[in-house]
Design an enzyme around this catalytic site. Structure first.
Site, PDB file in Angstrom:
ATOM      1  N   GLU A  39      -5.136  -3.756  -1.686  1.00  0.00           N
ATOM      2  CA  GLU A  39      -6.553  -3.435  -1.692  1.00  0.00           C
ATOM      3  C   GLU A  39      -6.852  -2.137  -0.948  1.00  0.00           C
ATOM      4  O   GLU A  39      -7.967  -1.608  -1.032  1.00  0.00           O
ATOM      5  CB  GLU A  39      -7.360  -4.588  -1.077  1.00  0.00           C
ATOM      6  N   GLU A  69       9.156  -3.455  13.246  1.00  0.00           N
ATOM      7  CA  GLU A  69       8.939  -2.483  12.177  1.00  0.00           C
ATOM      8  C   GLU A  69       7.569  -1.842  12.402  1.00  0.00           C
ATOM      9  O   GLU A  69       6.530  -2.470  12.194  1.00  0.00           O
ATOM     10  CB  GLU A  69       8.981  -3.145  10.801  1.00  0.00           C
ATOM     11  N   CYS A 122       9.478   1.665   3.493  1.00  0.00           N
ATOM     12  CA  CYS A 122      10.451   0.644   3.892  1.00  0.00           C
ATOM     13  C   CYS A 122      11.852   1.228   4.004  1.00  0.00           C
ATOM     14  O   CYS A 122      12.729   0.619   4.600  1.00  0.00           O
ATOM     15  CB  CYS A 122      10.440  -0.517   2.914  1.00  0.00           C
ATOM     16  N   LYS A 127      -1.046  -7.663  -8.628  1.00  0.00           N
ATOM     17  CA  LYS A 127      -1.986  -7.685  -7.516  1.00  0.00           C
ATOM     18  C   LYS A 127      -1.602  -6.539  -6.586  1.00  0.00           C
ATOM     19  O   LYS A 127      -0.722  -6.664  -5.759  1.00  0.00           O
ATOM     20  CB  LYS A 127      -1.915  -9.021  -6.769  1.00  0.00           C
ATOM     21  N   SER A 150       5.753  -6.716   4.247  1.00  0.00           N
ATOM     22  CA  SER A 150       6.324  -7.014   5.558  1.00  0.00           C
ATOM     23  C   SER A 150       7.092  -8.330   5.513  1.00  0.00           C
ATOM     24  O   SER A 150       6.861  -9.186   4.655  1.00  0.00           O
ATOM     25  CB  SER A 150       5.213  -7.099   6.608  1.00  0.00           C
ATOM     26  N   PHE A 189       0.801  -1.219   0.000  1.00  0.00           N
ATOM     27  CA  PHE A 189       0.000   0.000   0.000  1.00  0.00           C
ATOM     28  C   PHE A 189       0.833   1.267   0.000  1.00  0.00           C
ATOM     29  O   PHE A 189       0.361   2.318  -0.422  1.00  0.00           O
ATOM     30  CB  PHE A 189      -0.947   0.015   1.214  1.00  0.00           C
TER      31      PHE A 189
END
Length: 499
Positions: A178, A383, A283, A175, A228, A151
């Site tokens: 969402e 994280e 990240c 993909k 992640s 995301f």
């Protein structure tokens, strides 16, 4: 209230799929549901992949000149629509508009790199390695490849992979997350405008059902993933168990080491910029500052002063930092503030006290600063993926290096110093894949490759650059002889030698 549906993209056009499941898409600055997104079922993924197999075979047979022409046209289409893509990123992710524009620009750089496909895909040739024998190499596409993106960069991360995969002759199934899916359809429209044949680029939305369908599908040859660490491990293990080539970029806990000789103002500016840009949902965000004695007190004060001038609010209204992507994620990050205090860290700036410039229902959390953080605290070990910056004190360079190298992550790091020898030593000794010297966010240019070490990467290949070209192609070596009829050698059962 009626809201629009974000559809899949199949065979060059929008497609609602066969399933009835839907997910809500929020405007993080208002907390309102602004769209719904279709969730793919197993049958939907199978239908899209089947189309991609057929389209990919034709695309791989196209000339390199034709494929390169489409790449240049895609680059131009995306450049024309960059502001439109950035606006939808801000509307669904929440990052401020300038940050969203920067994301699109970094993605464009990879598209420009992929326009060099004629050079990138060149093989090698050795003439006359033996009597009448030549040896040459070539690279060929894999077939259908999947890209599963997170995301936090709904345009840039897909653009790390998709242009290189397509330029190399593959068909792609994307993909996207969402949580902010609409940017993927704008990319699809750009590919269509560029003249890419239908079925070469496809989008399926959804959750774990769609992800696992791609990971286990016999006709998907490779998977690129960013997310992640726990999910990256699942993607890598599942994909490789089903015979796929996988590059899975995982989580991070990026450290910025500040030595006593560093320019304090530059270091403080960098810590704030790299810690709170995109609300820390990067990240490559700096989440830990390692202050080497005696610089700690002055550095913490300088960082806190700069944080006091930041505005948090609607990313479309000229604020410095926007909301977090969902209310659930905001609440998760806020939980770390409670845990940090309970574990003994000093809460210098409390982001829960922020007064945002936006609707009170937005998913707000202001920039937060902890001092006195130690390994073993959850604010250090985990994280967090939010606007939380932790300061760890170290007595020396050697202690700072040990702290960084003890982390299970190895994505990015930075060192701030005026000592070239110390910087050179650090870049050799630190166990991290991407290093900045007086640069807080060391994201490589598109013609280098992006990726970390340790639990930040599963697989052997990094994103974009030459690593990306190699990931999306496989090599052949051809040994060829066209003998002179006048010099036949006859039968020889000995092992072939290059005399």
């Amino acid at each position: 209230m009626h809201v629009d549906l974000v559809t899949h993209w199949r065979a060059g056009e929008a497609w609602s799929g066969t399933g009835s499941r839907r997910g809500d898409v929020f405007d993080p600055a208002t907390g309102r549901v602004v769209r719904q997104v279709a969730y793919a079922e197993q049958a939907d993924v199978e239908a899209v992949v089947a189309d991609a197999v057929t389209a990919g075979e034709r695309w791989a047979a196209e000339s390199l000149t034709r494929r390169t022409g489409v790449m240049f046209a895609f680059r131009e289409a995306l450049a024309r629509r960059a502001d439109e893509v950035a606006a939808v990123i801000t509307a669904e992710h929440g990052k401020v508009l300038d940050d969203a524009r920067g994301e699109v620009q970094r993605g464009l750089e990879v598209a420009e790199f992929a326009c060099g496909a004629p050079h990138l895909l060149k093989g090698s040739f050795s003439d006359g390695v033996s009597g009448g024998v030549d040896v040459y190499s070539l690279r060929q596409p894999l077939g259908v490849v999947a890209v599963i993106s997170p995301f936090n960069f709904p345009a840039m991360v897909p653009l790390w992979f998709v242009p290189i995969a397509i330029a190399s002759g593959n068909a792609v199934v994307l993909k996207p997350s969402e949580k902010d899916p609409s940017a993927s359809l704008l990319l699809a429209e750009c590919w269509a405008e560029a003249g890419l044949p239908p079925g070469v680029f496809n989008v399926v939305h959804g959750d774990k059902v769609a992800v696992d369908a791609l990971l286990t599908h016999d006709d998907v040859a490779a998977v690129s993933f960013v997310g992640s660490t726990p999910v990256a491990r699942h993607v890598y293990e599942t994909g490789t168990a089903h015979g796929k080539r996988v590059q899975a970029l995982g989580g991070a806990k990026n450290h910025m080491v500040v030595l006593p000789d560093a320019d304090l103002d530059s270091a403080a500016d960098a810590a704030v910029s790299a810690g709170f840009g995109s609300a820390g949902e990067r990240c490559m965000a700096i989440s830990v500052v390692v202050a080497v004695d005696p610089v700690g007190d002055d550095l913490v004060e300088a960082i806190a002063q700069r944080m006091a001038g930041l505005t948090t609010g609607d990313g479309r209204q000229g604020c410095d930092m926007g909301p977090l992507v969902t209310g659930e994620h905001r609440d998760r990050v806020t939980g770390y503030l409670d845990a940090g205090v309970a574990e003994g860290a000093q809460l210098v700036v409390d982001g829960r006290q922020v007064v945002p410039k936006g609707a009170p229902e937005g998913f707000w959390l202001g920039p937060t600063l902890f001092d006195g953080v130690r390994p073993g605290m959850s604010v250090y070990d985990d994280e967090i993926f939010g606007p939380v910056l932790s300061v760890v004190r170290a007595a020396s360079y050697d202690e700072a290096l040990r702290i960084v190298n003890a982390s299970p992550y190895g994505n990015g790091t930075a060192i701030f110093t005026a000592d070239g020898g110390a910087a050179r030593r650090y870049q050799r000794e630190v166990q991290v894949g991407m290093i900045g010297v007086n640069v807080p966010i060391p994201v490589p240019m598109a013609y280098y490759s992006f990726g970390g070490w340790k639990a930040s990467l599963f697989g052997d290949t990094h994103a974009h650059g030459t690593d990306g070209v190699h990931f999306f192609t496989r090599a052949k070596v051809v040994t060829s002889r066209w003998p002179d009829p006048a010099s036949r050698t006859g039968v020889d059962l000995g092992f072939p030698r290059h005399d």
